[in-house]
Design an enzyme around this catalytic site. Structure first.
Site: not given
Ligand code: PXP
Length: 247
Positions: A8, A10-11, A19, A44, A46, A50-51, A71, A101-102, A152, A192-193, A214-215
Site C-alpha cells: 500500500n 498511500d503514505h 507540500r 486507497h 479516500r 488526503r493522499h 480500497e 486511518t481505516t 480482508e 492493517h497494522g 502499507g504504513h
C-alpha cells in the site's frame, strides 16, 4: 501457496500532499516496490483525497505491472471512478472523514443492501470484490451470502493488542474467521497494522492468499533510504563547493 504481498503506497502520497507538490511520486514508488517483490499494489482513494489522487489511480492503472487493488468506500462518486478505471480488485472499506486511518471493518450485516449493490456493480465490470471486515463469523457469513469474492480480515486489533495474551486471543479470532472464509468458498486476505514484528503469525494462517501492508513498509523505506539520500545531497554540495574554485 505463499501469500501475495500487496504494498500500500498511500503514505508516499501523504508525504507528497504535505507540500501539494509532485514528489515523492507514488508511481515511482510502485516501480521500486515491484522490483522489491510486491505481488500487487494497493491504494486507497479516500473521499477527501488526503493522499492518493485521481491522477495516481489513472497513471497506476496504466503503469503498474502487478494487479491494482483499490480500497474505497461505497459512494456514488467512488463507484464512478471504479467504472472509469476498472482496477483488478476493489476492497470496500468503511470511511469516516475524521479518522486517521481505516478504524474498523465494514459492517456487512448492517449495510447489506448497499454492499450487495456495489458487489453486483463491480461484477458487471469484471472487477473482483474483497470486503474489509472484522474477524467476526457473522460478517464472513454475510459476505459470502452477498457474493463477495474475498474478505480482508481486519488485523488492527491483533496488531494493537497490548499484551502477548491479548494478541494470541486476537490471533485465534483471525484463525476462526479464516476457517469460515475458506469454508464458504471465498479468498482469504488480511491487512492493517501488520509490521515486521507481527506479520509472521498472520502469514502462517492456512489458506492465507494476500496481505496488504502499507504504513510499516513506507516507514521502514524512509529509514533504510535515509543514509543514501543524505549522502547524495552532501556530495552535490561538496561538488558545488569544489567547482567554485575552478577557473
Ligand atoms: N488494508 C486496508 C483495507 C486498509 O484500509 C489499510 C490502510 O489503508 C491497509 C490494509 C494497510 O494498513 P497499514 O497501513 O496499517 O499497513
Amino acid at each position: 501457496m505463499v501469500p501475495r504481498l500487496g504494498v500500500n503506497v498511500d503514505h508516499v502520497a501523504t508525504i507528497r500532499q504535505a507540500r501539494r507538490g509532485s514528489e515523492p511520486d507514488p508511481v515511482a514508488a510502485v516501480v521500486l516496490a515491484e522490483l522489491g517483490g510486491a505481488d500487487l499494489i494497493t491504494i486507497h482513494l479516500r473521499e477527501d483525497r488526503r493522499h492518493i489522487q485521481d491522477r495516481d489511480l489513472r497513471v497506476l492503472r496504466e503503469t503498474a505491472r502487478t494487479p491494482l487493488n483499490l480500497e474505497a468506500a461505497i459512494t456514488g462518486e467512488i463507484l464512478d471512478r471504479i467504472r472509469e478505471h476498472r482496477p483488478d480488485q476493489v476492497t470496500f472499506v468503511p470511511e469516516k472523514r475524521e479518522e486517521l486511518t481505516t478504524e474498523g471493518g465494514l459492517d456487512i450485516v448492517r449495510h447489506s443492501q448497499a454492499v450487495k449493490a456495489a458487489i453486483d456493480f463491480c461484477h458487471t465490470l469484471g472487477v473482483s470484490v474483497s470486503l474489509f471486515i472484522d474477524p467476526d463469523e457473522r460478517q464472513v457469513e454475510e459476505s459470502a451470502r452477498l457474493g463477495a469474492d474475498a474478505v480482508e480480515l481486519h488485523t488492527g486489533r491483533y496488531a494493537d493488542a497490548p499484551t502477548r495474551q491479548a494478541r494470541m486471543h486476537e490471533l485465534t479470532a483471525l484463525k476462526r474467521a479464516s476457517t469460515e472464509t475458506v469454508a464458504r468458498g471465498m479468498h482469504l486476505h488480511c491487512g492493517h497494522g501488520l509490521n515486521y514484528a507481527n506479520v509472521t503469525d498472520v502469514a502462517a494462517i492456512p489458506h492465507m492468499e494476500e496481505l496488504n501492508i502499507g504504513h510499516s513498509i513506507i516507514s521502514r523505506a524512509v529509514l533504510v533510504g535515509m543514509k543514501e539520500a543524505v549522502a547524495e545531497m552532501k556530495s552535490l554540495i561538496v561538488a558545488a563547493h569544489a567547482a567554485r574554485h575552478l577557473p
